[in-house]
Design an enzyme around this catalytic site. Structure first.
Site, PDB file in Angstrom:
ATOM      1  CG  LEU A 160      -2.096   0.981   1.178  1.00 48.03           C
ATOM      2  CD1 LEU A 160      -3.149   0.572   0.158  1.00 48.03           C
ATOM      3  CD2 LEU A 160      -2.742   1.126   2.559  1.00 48.03           C
ATOM      4  N   GLY A 161       1.687   1.391  -1.055  1.00 51.84           N
ATOM      5  CA  GLY A 161       2.494   2.612  -1.216  1.00 51.84           C
ATOM      6  C   GLY A 161       1.675   3.628  -1.986  1.00 51.84           C
ATOM      7  NE  ARG A 162       5.738   6.831  -3.968  1.00 47.09           N
ATOM      8  CZ  ARG A 162       7.019   6.948  -3.644  1.00 47.09           C
ATOM      9  NH1 ARG A 162       7.474   8.078  -3.184  1.00 47.09           N
ATOM     10  NH2 ARG A 162       7.852   5.940  -3.789  1.00 47.09           N
ATOM     11  CB  ILE A 163       1.530   2.645  -7.374  1.00 43.40           C
ATOM     12  CG1 ILE A 163       2.561   3.620  -7.984  1.00 43.40           C
ATOM     13  CG2 ILE A 163       0.703   1.992  -8.492  1.00 43.40           C
ATOM     14  CD1 ILE A 163       3.700   2.949  -8.740  1.00 43.40           C
ATOM     15  NE  ARG A 244      11.437  -2.750 -11.353  1.00 35.92           N
ATOM     16  CZ  ARG A 244      10.806  -1.636 -11.741  1.00 35.92           C
ATOM     17  NH1 ARG A 244       9.560  -1.690 -12.162  1.00 35.92           N
ATOM     18  NH2 ARG A 244      11.440  -0.469 -11.725  1.00 35.92           N
ATOM     19  CD  GLU A 273      10.321  -6.380 -17.561  1.00 35.70           C
ATOM     20  OE1 GLU A 273       9.482  -6.324 -16.659  1.00 35.70           O
ATOM     21  OE2 GLU A 273      10.926  -5.375 -17.975  1.00 35.70           O
ATOM     22  CG  HIS A 291       8.333  -2.625 -17.548  1.00 33.16           C
ATOM     23  ND1 HIS A 291       9.389  -3.183 -16.841  1.00 33.16           N
ATOM     24  CD2 HIS A 291       7.850  -1.642 -16.750  1.00 33.16           C
ATOM     25  CE1 HIS A 291       9.529  -2.550 -15.686  1.00 33.16           C
ATOM     26  NE2 HIS A 291       8.602  -1.609 -15.616  1.00 33.16           N
ATOM     27  CB  ILE A 292       3.852   0.242 -21.622  1.00 33.31           C
ATOM     28  CG1 ILE A 292       2.659  -0.730 -21.591  1.00 33.31           C
ATOM     29  CG2 ILE A 292       4.847  -0.166 -22.699  1.00 33.31           C
ATOM     30  CD1 ILE A 292       1.728  -0.623 -22.792  1.00 33.31           C
TER      31      ILE A 292
HETATM   32  C1  GLV Z   1       8.952   1.462 -13.937  1.00 36.28           C
HETATM   33  O1  GLV Z   1       8.792   0.263 -13.865  1.00 36.28           O
HETATM   34  C2  GLV Z   1       9.412   2.235 -12.830  1.00 36.28           C
HETATM   35  O2  GLV Z   1       9.894   1.688 -11.832  1.00 36.28           O
HETATM   36  O3  GLV Z   1       9.317   3.457 -12.937  1.00 36.28           O
HETATM   37  C1  GLV Z   2       5.780   3.710  -5.775  1.00 36.03           C
HETATM   38  O1  GLV Z   2       5.714   4.820  -6.284  1.00 36.03           O
HETATM   39  C2  GLV Z   2       4.871   3.298  -4.733  1.00 36.03           C
HETATM   40  O2  GLV Z   2       5.031   3.815  -3.616  1.00 36.03           O
HETATM   41  O3  GLV Z   2       3.978   2.521  -5.023  1.00 36.03           O
END
Ligand code: GLV
Ligand code: GLV
Length: 325
Positions: A160-163, A244, A273, A291-292
């Site tokens: 539960l980070g930023r993303i 990842r 990859e 990976h886009i």
């Molecule tokens: C992409 O995978 C990133 O880590 O920015």
């Molecule tokens: C990365 O930016 C994360 O905190 O999910």
């Protein structure tokens, strides 16, 4: 002072959006950019020679050999990514080299790609597209391409980070899913704010209908989704990965998808990859993108500016804003 001016050398390992390259060139610093495609190891070791700053791409392993090839003047490695598992952090620390990343500016783009993948696999978009292109569509059918239900289902966020929290927020507010999460750090503030529930990893895997991975790659998270853990997921579950590749045991995943141990997967990242585990591309119940997740025009421009700004700050003798650990 003339003739005695500090003239930094910057090596950008691969062409990035011009806005970032221009920020560095405007300083009248020496800026060299690697080849158009992925740089070879030889070209990398040659290119970094004498560099004060390296702007690196996640496809390059920046290890002791590269840092030595650059030389003792190397001050900063500015990674063009939020993840930095391609960099030997211990070695950089030992040498007093700054390492920076590009957080925040890509959060929305990656969250949106994650959600797009979730819908693509649940609604069987890629599979149905292949079918339609192949001219197999003979008319509307009551059971044609039945997909998964989404509303009121449970989404399990791992990390539960930023993303991860952006995906949680959007999926709950926009699409009415129940959100559970696992993280090594429990965050009660976010639990309240987003009305989400903490679960131990195995409990999350047992109860989620959709599982989305958002952790960094570290020795602890390598194969976090192992053959055993795939077995405890629901047979109706879908796994989504935009973090990842090595976080999933990809061979075990191919087996699980083949045997319908789980219903499907949507992957933007892969264990080796750009190689794919044999069998993966033959499966219909998987959606694959190269990976886009952060690849939108606006986001990639911002990442380029951010990486350049990190270099400018470091070479001006200050601590760069996006220093990692
Ligand atoms: C992409 O995978 C990133 O880590 O920015
Ligand atoms: C990365 O930016 C994360 O905190 O999910």
């Amino acid at each position: 002072m003339k003739g005695n001016l500090f003239m930094p050398k910057i090596f950008i390992t691969r062409e990035i959006p011009e806005i970032g390259i221009n920020l560095l060139k405007e300083k009248n610093w020496e800026v060299n950019v690697g080849p158009e495609g992925i740089i070879s190891r030889e070209e990398l070791l040659e290119g970094v020679k004498g560099a004060d700053a390296i702007l690196s791409i996640l496809t390059e392993k920046i290890d002791k050999e590269v840092m030595s090839a650059a030389g003792p003047q190397l001050k900063i490695i500015a990674n063009y990514a939020v993840g930095y598992d391609n960099i030997d952090m211990a070695e950089a620390k030992k040498r007093g080299i700054f390492v920076t990343n590009t957080p925040d500016v890509l959060t929305e783009a990656v969250a949106e790609h994650t959600i797009a993948l979730l819908f693509a696999v649940a609604e069987r978009i890629a599979e149905a597209d292949r079918y339609t292109r192949a001219k197999k569509f003979k008319g509307w059918g009551p059971k044609l391409f039945l997909g998964a239900d989404i509303k009121d289902k449970t989404l399990g966020i791992v990390g539960l980070g930023r993303i991860g929290s952006e995906v949680a927020r959007r999926m709950q507010n926009g699409f009415d899913l129940k959100i559970i999460y696992y993280d090594v750090y429990r965050n009660e503030e976010l639990e309240k704010k987003f009305n989400i529930e903490y679960k131990e990893l195995d409990d999350l895997l047992k109860s989620a209908d959709f599982i989305s991975l958002h952790t960094a790659l570290t020795p602890e998270t390598q194969h976090l989704i192992s053959a055993e853990r795939l077995k405890i997921m629901k047979s109706s579950a879908y796994l989504i990965n935009t973090s990842r590749g090595p976080i999933i045991d990809e061979k075990a995943l191919v087996e699980a998808l083949k045997n319908k141990t789980i219903s499907g997967a949507a992957l933007d990242v892969f264990e080796n990859e750009p190689e794919l585990t044999p069998g993966l591309t033959e499966l219909e119940n998987v959606v694959l993108t190269p990976h886009i997740a952060s690849a939108t025009k606006g986001t990639r421009d911002k990442m380029a500016e951010m990486a350049a700004q990190n270099i400018i700050t470091a070479l001006n003798g200050q601590t760069p804003p996006n220093l990692v650990k």
